[in-house]
Design a protein around this motif. Sequence first.
Motif: not given
Length: 249
Positions: A107-123
């Motif tokens: 989790e400390a490694l770089p990720h691709t804006y997980d929260g924003l991506a998950a919200s977009a996919l839920r939409w």
Amino acid sequence: MKNADAVSRAQVRVVAPVPDDPAEACPPSAALDVRTRDRVTELLLQEGSATATELGLALGLSPAGVRRHLDAMLAEGLVESRERPDRGRRGRGRPARVFTLTAAAREALPHTYDGLAASALRWIAEHGGPAEVAAFAAAQVAGLEERCRAAMAEAGEDPVARAEALARALTAEGYAAGATTIATGGQLCQHHCPVAHVAAEFSQLCEAETQVISRLVGTHVQRLATIANGDGVCTTHIPARVPARRPSR
């Protein structure tokens, strides 16, 4: 007189100036420790697991020196250890312990804006349904497929050879990938997934990536494990090419 000297020395210590540059306040050994820990993390990410001796050989350090870092990482919950399975006769002494990164370390490694991506996919899922999520996932990996295909231009036609070229291309994309030859063909392993947390909720991302791997290696492939599903490594089986039979006379 001795008491006066002691007070004077104490006062000097108390009022000693604090360096303006934070780097000066950090001893060189501490900076080296951080760099060594980063290298340990990188090796465990690439290899999946390793012993202190193996890490020491790769880093040019003694096993005892590496264990000091591993002990600190164990205490912080960044690595976990287990006994290496005994695959044959073993000499005296305790069995070797292998170390792997924990979910917290990943989790400390770089990720691709997980929260924003998950919200977009839920939409997208709410307004368009699963098919639209799958279409979005396919569009997202299209660029990755194009770049990897260009990097594999000289790989030839053999699926296993293409898997090795693909592993190099994926590593350049941040997936820390590797390929090995096994009895039934080849195996592509990705030790890091930039979208693992989102893919845990939306399997369409893994499915789109699997289809890309299949197209790039030129054969049907089978996903055996994924980081998004809780496994330590994304593992894809690539069957060996079956030689064409000669027509019987």
